[in-house]
Design a protein around this motif. Sequence first.
Motif, short mmCIF file in Angstrom:
data_model
loop_
_atom_site.label_atom_id
_atom_site.label_comp_id
_atom_site.label_asym_id
_atom_site.label_seq_id
_atom_site.Cartn_x
_atom_site.Cartn_y
_atom_site.Cartn_z
N LEU A 83 -9.86 4.65 -0.93
CA LEU A 83 -10.45 5.26 -2.12
C LEU A 83 -9.69 6.52 -2.53
O LEU A 83 -9.45 6.76 -3.72
CB LEU A 83 -11.93 5.58 -1.87
CG LEU A 83 -12.74 6.07 -3.06
CD1 LEU A 83 -12.74 5.05 -4.20
CD2 LEU A 83 -14.18 6.38 -2.62
N VAL A 84 -9.29 7.32 -1.55
CA VAL A 84 -8.51 8.52 -1.86
C VAL A 84 -7.17 8.14 -2.48
O VAL A 84 -6.73 8.74 -3.47
CB VAL A 84 -8.30 9.38 -0.60
CG1 VAL A 84 -7.37 10.55 -0.89
CG2 VAL A 84 -9.64 9.89 -0.07
N LYS A 85 -6.50 7.15 -1.93
CA LYS A 85 -5.22 6.71 -2.50
C LYS A 85 -5.39 6.26 -3.95
O LYS A 85 -4.57 6.60 -4.82
CB LYS A 85 -4.63 5.57 -1.68
CG LYS A 85 -4.09 5.94 -0.30
CD LYS A 85 -3.51 4.72 0.39
CE LYS A 85 -3.04 4.99 1.81
NZ LYS A 85 -1.76 5.74 1.85
N PHE A 86 -6.43 5.48 -4.23
CA PHE A 86 -6.64 5.02 -5.60
C PHE A 86 -6.96 6.19 -6.53
O PHE A 86 -6.46 6.25 -7.65
CB PHE A 86 -7.77 3.97 -5.64
CG PHE A 86 -7.32 2.58 -5.30
CD1 PHE A 86 -6.48 1.88 -6.14
CD2 PHE A 86 -7.74 1.98 -4.12
CE1 PHE A 86 -6.06 0.59 -5.83
CE2 PHE A 86 -7.34 0.69 -3.80
CZ PHE A 86 -6.49 -0.01 -4.66
N ARG A 87 -7.80 7.10 -6.09
CA ARG A 87 -8.13 8.25 -6.93
C ARG A 87 -6.92 9.11 -7.23
O ARG A 87 -6.81 9.69 -8.31
CB ARG A 87 -9.24 9.07 -6.27
CG ARG A 87 -10.61 8.40 -6.35
CD ARG A 87 -11.66 9.17 -5.58
NE ARG A 87 -12.99 8.62 -5.81
CZ ARG A 87 -14.06 8.90 -5.08
NH1 ARG A 87 -13.96 9.74 -4.05
NH2 ARG A 87 -15.23 8.35 -5.36
N LEU A 88 -6.01 9.22 -6.28
CA LEU A 88 -4.79 9.99 -6.50
C LEU A 88 -3.79 9.29 -7.42
O LEU A 88 -2.78 9.88 -7.81
CB LEU A 88 -4.10 10.29 -5.17
CG LEU A 88 -4.81 11.28 -4.23
CD1 LEU A 88 -4.10 11.33 -2.88
CD2 LEU A 88 -4.87 12.67 -4.86
N GLY A 89 -4.05 8.04 -7.75
CA GLY A 89 -3.14 7.30 -8.62
C GLY A 89 -1.92 6.75 -7.92
O GLY A 89 -0.98 6.29 -8.58
N LEU A 90 -1.92 6.74 -6.58
CA LEU A 90 -0.74 6.31 -5.85
C LEU A 90 -0.45 4.82 -6.04
O LEU A 90 0.71 4.41 -6.05
CB LEU A 90 -0.91 6.62 -4.37
CG LEU A 90 -0.85 8.11 -4.00
CD1 LEU A 90 -1.23 8.32 -2.55
CD2 LEU A 90 0.54 8.68 -4.27
N ILE A 141 0.85 -1.19 0.00
CA ILE A 141 0.00 0.00 0.00
C ILE A 141 0.89 1.25 0.00
O ILE A 141 1.73 1.41 0.89
CB ILE A 141 -0.93 0.01 1.23
CG1 ILE A 141 -1.87 -1.19 1.19
CG2 ILE A 141 -1.73 1.31 1.28
CD1 ILE A 141 -2.73 -1.34 2.43
N PRO A 142 0.74 2.11 -0.97
CA PRO A 142 1.61 3.29 -1.04
C PRO A 142 1.31 4.27 0.09
O PRO A 142 0.21 4.31 0.64
CB PRO A 142 1.27 3.90 -2.40
CG PRO A 142 -0.12 3.43 -2.69
CD PRO A 142 -0.21 2.07 -2.09
N VAL A 143 2.30 5.05 0.42
CA VAL A 143 2.18 6.04 1.48
C VAL A 143 1.56 7.32 0.91
O VAL A 143 1.87 7.73 -0.21
CB VAL A 143 3.56 6.34 2.09
CG1 VAL A 143 3.53 7.60 2.93
CG2 VAL A 143 4.04 5.15 2.91
N THR A 144 0.69 7.94 1.69
CA THR A 144 0.20 9.29 1.40
C THR A 144 0.95 10.25 2.30
O THR A 144 0.83 10.19 3.53
CB THR A 144 -1.31 9.41 1.66
OG1 THR A 144 -2.00 8.42 0.91
CG2 THR A 144 -1.80 10.79 1.26
#
Length: 610
Positions: A400-407, A119-122
Amino acid sequence: MRPELQTDPEGVRYRDLNRNGRLDPFEDARLVPEERVADLLLRLSLEEKIGLLFHTVIETGPGGSLLEGPGVICKTGTREVVLGKHLTHFNVHALGGPREAARWSNALQELAEEAPHGIPVTVSTDPRHGFAENAGAGFAAGAFSQWPEPLGMGALRDPAACREYAEVVRREYVAVGIRAALHPTIDLATEPRWARQQHTFGQDPAVVAELGVAFLRGLQGEILGPGSVACTAKHFPGGGAQKDGEDAHFPYGREQVYPAGRFADHLEPFRDAVAAGVAAMMPYYGMPVGLELAGGPVPEVGFGFNRRILQGLLREELGYDGVVLSDWELINDNHVGDQVLPARAWGVEHLDPLGRMELMLEAGCDQFGGEECVELLAELVALGRVSERRIDESAARLLLVKFRLGLFDDPYVDEGVAAETVGCHDFVAAGLAAQAASVTVLNDPRGLLPLRDRGIRVYVEGLAAEDATALGTVVGRPEDADLAVVRLEAPFEPRSDLFLEAWFRAGSLDFPPGLPVRLSRIRASCPLVVDITLDRPAVVGPVIDAADAVVASYGTSGPALVAALRGQARGRLPFDLPRSMDDVRQHPPDQPGLDDPLLPCGYRWERPGA
């Protein structure tokens, strides 16, 4: 080093985040984010899902390396907090230059790929494009382009300029891997003594709402996507109505009061932020006292614990389904050096950390700010006090925010692009122009402004001599000058007993009684122009009486002030300026505007007959 993409039998390129040798739905960029979230949630362990619900401070190591032990503020080394505790949201503090910042971001994302599902970091940040340095609220610009504090954007009252500012912030953040902004602050600056006003857009609900949406559009775009920075609007439902102007970071400032019945004004900017699709909301520490809404009195507990406010008002009445991120350290006492600072659990101090965490989840929080106590949430689940289904609800919003950001598809940045983007000439020039334009002329009865004659002798205080040379020849005494320019800071009462306290400028708005006398002595030798940097309102009457011209600024460098004095100033006051501290003490903290201000919100000096 950026890991290589894999190719499936159909030729689709993807990141094999769980290293199982096949393209799984959550790794498939062709699917919509909601489908990818649903697939990934089924794969995650409870420990991985719990880690998503924490958002804490992170610090960088030397040269863009990862910090492998505790830092000045962060309590756990990077490897342990990412791989041991499964945290994937971090608020970064001090950053090096653009290349170092990008290098650190890439190293952090590489480390995250070692986790079971990669899981990528935000990476998030408090504001860092202004002048004020406050580890609890924001950072000076450093390598980034420098703009006026948001109060200065409020003085401009220009949504297009605010959006341009936000678009520059977005491009610089994205270049170094920052993909979440813990701003804008869309509180109303209604209590003149409150210490958080410089990061607001002022006191006017309509202006704050309009500029807040412009800022959101600049960072997030029309919809959240791979080029966006996800915003956190704060502090829901409005943090400006602080009793006696004290700040809710501290036990003596925990109460928010509404004697004028103006709660709806404070809510207005947040209604617009919800409609604009803001990614996250942050409730303030404050505890409402004596607040009644439809349905009866609001519980007198901090907003982060307040189900009537978060679940009732935000979720149900406003229809918000984004992330709710609590403000920092509501669960555990904070140990800083020799100090033990109590958790900001206002109204629920009697609960233990387990009880506070449980209540926050019941209230509607998705994420715990400033905490990394994953073991407490695991214990609540084991005890049956919090269901895994409740964990899934918040984890889904966060993923969902991570996916929308393309991370999930590419969280990496280019060091060269970062160096070319952050602090580039065009961004710096735009910031300087905004600084100069935001300056507000408060008084100029002699018509000294704009300054045009460069062949004069100038005496300066608070303005560097190399900057003042653009006005004329700098001299060392008022007696030898044709003009004096003096810069002042807005008054405050220094406090330093508690951690962070020294950075929050609070207390009286009166200048020292000897200041007008000293200014009058300078004025006796030559015409006097005074600039007051307003991070809060001030009782400016005595300064106006002692000077020939007075301007207000909100984060302005020396060159920008000179440009403003030479004709570029066009700002209007973002809040009322009081006649006296007696007027301030009698003013209802929730009411936008004083009953009889010395200078009203929206004011700027206009030459008679102009």
